[in-house]
Design an enzyme around this catalytic site. Structure first.
Site, mmCIF file in Angstrom:
data_model
loop_
_atom_site.group_PDB
_atom_site.id
_atom_site.type_symbol
_atom_site.label_atom_id
_atom_site.label_comp_id
_atom_site.label_asym_id
_atom_site.label_seq_id
_atom_site.Cartn_x
_atom_site.Cartn_y
_atom_site.Cartn_z
ATOM 1 N N MET A 1 0.844 -1.185 -0.045
ATOM 2 C CA MET A 1 -0.014 -0.072 -0.044
ATOM 3 C C MET A 1 0.785 1.232 -0.006
ATOM 4 S SD MET A 1 -3.444 -1.022 2.160
ATOM 5 C CE MET A 1 -2.804 -0.639 3.460
ATOM 6 N N HIS B 1 9.345 -3.416 3.352
ATOM 7 C CA HIS B 1 8.896 -3.631 1.825
ATOM 8 C C HIS B 1 10.101 -4.142 1.098
ATOM 9 C CE1 HIS B 1 5.532 -0.706 3.323
ATOM 10 N NE2 HIS B 1 4.892 -1.665 2.784
ATOM 11 N N GLY C 1 4.746 -10.342 4.156
ATOM 12 C CA GLY C 1 5.507 -10.181 5.373
ATOM 13 C C GLY C 1 4.826 -11.213 6.453
ATOM 14 N N GLN D 1 -2.899 -11.916 8.057
ATOM 15 C CA GLN D 1 -3.217 -11.838 6.681
ATOM 16 C C GLN D 1 -2.601 -12.794 5.549
ATOM 17 O OE1 GLN D 1 -2.743 -7.773 4.610
ATOM 18 N NE2 GLN D 1 -0.719 -8.530 4.195
ATOM 19 N N VAL E 1 11.144 -7.102 9.353
ATOM 20 C CA VAL E 1 12.174 -6.169 9.404
ATOM 21 C C VAL E 1 11.833 -5.156 10.538
ATOM 22 C CG1 VAL E 1 13.665 -4.433 8.454
ATOM 23 C CG2 VAL E 1 12.772 -6.460 6.989
ATOM 24 N N SER F 1 6.708 -0.292 9.961
ATOM 25 C CA SER F 1 5.321 -0.232 9.417
ATOM 26 C C SER F 1 5.237 1.346 9.026
ATOM 27 C CB SER F 1 4.439 -0.416 10.633
ATOM 28 O OG SER F 1 3.177 0.193 10.568
ATOM 29 N N SER F 2 4.393 1.455 8.132
ATOM 30 C CA SER F 2 4.041 2.642 7.432
ATOM 31 C C SER F 2 3.475 3.711 8.337
ATOM 32 C CB SER F 2 2.876 2.438 6.269
ATOM 33 O OG SER F 2 3.746 1.716 5.269
ATOM 34 N N ARG F 3 2.904 3.121 9.385
ATOM 35 C CA ARG F 3 2.037 3.776 10.477
ATOM 36 C C ARG F 3 3.086 4.237 11.512
ATOM 37 N NH1 ARG F 3 -3.623 2.294 10.052
ATOM 38 N NH2 ARG F 3 -3.728 0.569 8.632
#
Ligand code: AMP
Length: 270
Positions: free
Chosen positions: A16, A23, A134, A140, A163, A172-174
């Site tokens: 995303m 990633h 991942g 998921q 990672v 995390s993107s968050r």
């Protein structure tokens, strides 16, 4: 697809965006295994149960493309919503075998239906031989694994290890939203998971979960769940479980973080 006159083996990494080293580790693994690598960037509205979460999800397409280009990704697929969800297309139900009814599925109703829809659509469009996901999103992974088998997709699914930042926080993107105090508290999540992995014995599951929830709370975090599950069924681990995973979701202020460690069995990642 063809490359050098041969049928290229295609490795696919769905994301995303708001890319980070986690990633890129999936891309690197695909580059080792496959002749052609494809990364998709699509913030999938169908998997967000909270519209505010979708609205503020980081979108950094330009820097994502720079990172992928610098790292030698062959193809980037960044579709629009209408390409993934054509208007008027009927939505077939996808069997999730009850794997969506626990943990994330309880706190994010409908989330995995959305995940399954987008992964299925992306597989239909990209037609990879290998799909890289991942361990970070363990539930998921389990659901996509089950869906691929149920629908008979000819694709191998590969789990890549989580990672982490030097202090143990899973990338995390968050994490971009973690400020000050919360950023210093967040590494307690991984420490608690390691504690569970080190101390868990058959029969100690409930006590271990209770202790871990308490540790997280004492660290100033708000755990939503801490569960030690059978890695195949995602049901509470039993004395017979060969594959055991500790999974949790935690709120650090208004940022929701998930993480897990493999306690026993499959040791592909930590
Ligand atoms: P996302 O962009 O969050 O949907 O993640 C795309 C893929 O990257 C998923 O398969 C994630 O499990 C994986 N991923 C996200 N964070 C990490 C991480 N820290 N380490 C390894 N893989 C990750």
């Amino acid at each position: 697809m063809q490359r050098d006159g041969h049928n290229a083996q295609t490795g696919f990494v769905p994301t995303m965006g708001a890319l980070h080293a986690g990633h890129l580790s999936l891309l690197r693994r695909a580059q080792e295994d496959d002749q052609l690598t494809i990364v998709s960037i699509f913030v999938n509205p169908a998997q967000f149960n909270d519209p505010a979460d979708l609205a503020r999800y980081p979108r950094t397409l330009d820097s994502d493309l720079d990172m992928l280009y610098a790292d030698g990704c062959d193809v980037v697929f960044a579709p629009g919503t209408e390409e993934i969800y054509p208007v008027g297309e009927t939505q077939e139900a996808i069997p999730l075998n009850g794997l969506d009814e626990r943990m994330e599925g309880i706190f994010r109703p409908g989330h995995f239906t959305g995940v399954a829809r987008v992964v299925r659509r992306l597989l239909d469009l990209v037609k990879p031989q290998r799909l890289y996901m991942g361990q970070k999103d363990f539930q998921q992974f389990a659901i996509v694994h089950s869906m691929i088998h149920a629908l008979g997709y000819p694709v191998s699914l590969i789990m890549c290890p989580t990672v982490r930042e030097p202090d143990g926080l899973a990338m995390s993107s968050r994490n971009l939203f973690l400020e000050g105090e919360m950023r210093t508290r967040a590494p307690e999540i991984y420490r608690t998971l390691l504690y569970a992995a080190g101390s868990y014995t058959r029969g100690s599951r409930e006590e271990m979960e209770r202790q871990c929830l308490q540790k997280l709370t004492e660290a100033g975090l708000q755990p939503e769940y801490f569960e030690i599950v059978d890695g195949e069924t995602l049901q509470p681990a039993s004395a017979e479980s060969q594959y055991v995973v500790a999974c949790c979701a935690v709120r650090a202020g208004d940022v929701r973080l998930i993480d897990n460690v493999i306690v026993r069995g499959n040791t592909q990642g930590t």
